[in-house]
Design a protein around this motif. Sequence first.
Motif, PDB file in Angstrom:
ATOM      1  N   ASN A 168      47.912   5.328  20.280  1.00  0.00           N
ATOM      2  CA  ASN A 168      49.272   4.857  19.986  1.00  0.00           C
ATOM      3  C   ASN A 168      49.276   3.450  19.391  1.00  0.00           C
ATOM      4  O   ASN A 168      50.195   3.084  18.655  1.00  0.00           O
ATOM      5  CB  ASN A 168      50.128   4.857  21.255  1.00  0.00           C
ATOM      6  CG  ASN A 168      50.293   6.244  21.852  1.00  0.00           C
ATOM      7  OD1 ASN A 168      49.817   7.228  21.297  1.00  0.00           O
ATOM      8  ND2 ASN A 168      50.959   6.330  22.991  1.00  0.00           N
ATOM      9  N   ASN A 169      48.252   2.661  19.729  1.00  0.00           N
ATOM     10  CA  ASN A 169      48.189   1.273  19.270  1.00  0.00           C
ATOM     11  C   ASN A 169      47.333   1.099  18.017  1.00  0.00           C
ATOM     12  O   ASN A 169      47.116  -0.030  17.574  1.00  0.00           O
ATOM     13  CB  ASN A 169      47.629   0.386  20.394  1.00  0.00           C
ATOM     14  CG  ASN A 169      48.474   0.445  21.650  1.00  0.00           C
ATOM     15  OD1 ASN A 169      49.697   0.465  21.582  1.00  0.00           O
ATOM     16  ND2 ASN A 169      47.823   0.485  22.808  1.00  0.00           N
ATOM     17  N   PHE A 170      46.866   2.199  17.464  1.00  0.00           N
ATOM     18  CA  PHE A 170      46.009   2.141  16.277  1.00  0.00           C
ATOM     19  C   PHE A 170      46.865   1.786  15.061  1.00  0.00           C
ATOM     20  O   PHE A 170      47.902   2.409  14.821  1.00  0.00           O
ATOM     21  CB  PHE A 170      45.334   3.494  16.066  1.00  0.00           C
ATOM     22  CG  PHE A 170      44.129   3.458  15.171  1.00  0.00           C
ATOM     23  CD1 PHE A 170      42.853   3.417  15.695  1.00  0.00           C
ATOM     24  CD2 PHE A 170      44.279   3.462  13.789  1.00  0.00           C
ATOM     25  CE1 PHE A 170      41.745   3.390  14.872  1.00  0.00           C
ATOM     26  CE2 PHE A 170      43.184   3.429  12.959  1.00  0.00           C
ATOM     27  CZ  PHE A 170      41.907   3.393  13.499  1.00  0.00           C
ATOM     28  N   VAL A 171      46.439   0.780  14.316  1.00  0.00           N
ATOM     29  CA  VAL A 171      47.186   0.357  13.127  1.00  0.00           C
ATOM     30  C   VAL A 171      46.296   0.435  11.896  1.00  0.00           C
ATOM     31  O   VAL A 171      45.066   0.348  11.987  1.00  0.00           O
ATOM     32  CB  VAL A 171      47.742  -1.076  13.284  1.00  0.00           C
ATOM     33  CG1 VAL A 171      48.772  -1.129  14.396  1.00  0.00           C
ATOM     34  CG2 VAL A 171      46.620  -2.073  13.550  1.00  0.00           C
ATOM     35  N   VAL A 172      46.929   0.608  10.747  1.00  0.00           N
ATOM     36  CA  VAL A 172      46.225   0.677   9.463  1.00  0.00           C
ATOM     37  C   VAL A 172      46.929  -0.243   8.478  1.00  0.00           C
ATOM     38  O   VAL A 172      47.942  -0.863   8.796  1.00  0.00           O
ATOM     39  CB  VAL A 172      46.209   2.125   8.924  1.00  0.00           C
ATOM     40  CG1 VAL A 172      45.376   3.025   9.810  1.00  0.00           C
ATOM     41  CG2 VAL A 172      47.633   2.669   8.805  1.00  0.00           C
ATOM     42  N   GLY A 173      46.408  -0.305   7.273  1.00  0.00           N
ATOM     43  CA  GLY A 173      46.997  -1.167   6.262  1.00  0.00           C
ATOM     44  C   GLY A 173      46.333  -2.528   6.243  1.00  0.00           C
ATOM     45  O   GLY A 173      45.285  -2.748   6.862  1.00  0.00           O
ATOM     46  N   SER A 174      46.954  -3.458   5.565  1.00  0.00           N
ATOM     47  CA  SER A 174      46.393  -4.798   5.438  1.00  0.00           C
ATOM     48  C   SER A 174      46.592  -5.596   6.717  1.00  0.00           C
ATOM     49  O   SER A 174      47.430  -5.260   7.560  1.00  0.00           O
ATOM     50  CB  SER A 174      47.055  -5.530   4.267  1.00  0.00           C
ATOM     51  OG  SER A 174      48.442  -5.710   4.513  1.00  0.00           O
ATOM     52  N   ALA A 175      45.823  -6.667   6.850  1.00  0.00           N
ATOM     53  CA  ALA A 175      45.923  -7.513   8.037  1.00  0.00           C
ATOM     54  C   ALA A 175      47.271  -8.218   8.107  1.00  0.00           C
ATOM     55  O   ALA A 175      47.778  -8.510   9.195  1.00  0.00           O
ATOM     56  CB  ALA A 175      44.798  -8.540   8.040  1.00  0.00           C
ATOM     57  N   THR A 176      47.865  -8.483   6.966  1.00  0.00           N
ATOM     58  CA  THR A 176      49.160  -9.170   6.937  1.00  0.00           C
ATOM     59  C   THR A 176      50.334  -8.227   7.149  1.00  0.00           C
ATOM     60  O   THR A 176      51.389  -8.643   7.603  1.00  0.00           O
ATOM     61  CB  THR A 176      49.342  -9.898   5.594  1.00  0.00           C
ATOM     62  OG1 THR A 176      49.207  -8.948   4.520  1.00  0.00           O
ATOM     63  CG2 THR A 176      48.291 -10.995   5.441  1.00  0.00           C
TER      64      THR A 176
END
Length: 217
Positions: free
Chosen positions: A163-171
């Motif tokens: 559920n806490n997994f994120v993708v994309g750029s750091a910003t």
Amino acid sequence: MTGYGQGLEAALGDPIGGLYAKNASAPLQAKEGIRDIYKFGLYSYCGYLNGSEGVCSNVSAANRFQPFTVITADMLSNYTGLTTALITEGTFIDSTYLGNFTNAAYYLILIGTISAALAFITGFLKHTLLFLLSTVFAVIGALALLIGATIWTVIIKKAESINNFVVGSATQPVPLGITVSTGDALFLVWASWACLLVSIMPYMIRYSGFCAMFEPP
């Protein structure tokens, strides 16, 4: 899974098409597209589009909780490869671990259910030995349900790490869009354990009282 398309699009930087199934009655694990919602149980699992329209797998004893295997089997081959490359760690993708533990939990819950039924039946019959057996069955059932429910609770909590997994750029991070949550069935197992636990003392008192009736003055 409703947000996974957006998460995958953010990770790749390209529009996503053909990820989701278009037909709610399409067979599962046939690369027909993923469903919005998956629900897993002890004997089968189901995939739904639009929250209510869907199809279930074949019914089988000791159905294993292996969400990553199920989801990737519904995807087209290119999305399966992308998803496998994108999610490289975490309990959610460890199908062997999840499957083995939930398989064991199934048999514990089954033992607990059978023991509860036997405790209920023997508790109605007026016989010293049967009163004792009803207490024993209640204890065994409560212990088995406790362990089975605990295993499922821990497994789901570990799988919720996705559920806490994120993708994309750091910003501009974007949630992956896969969400794991506890269903109503697990709460029912915990409720069954609580009821069986509470019943142990009355069974014991009834057994002790019945024995006392036949003691010499």
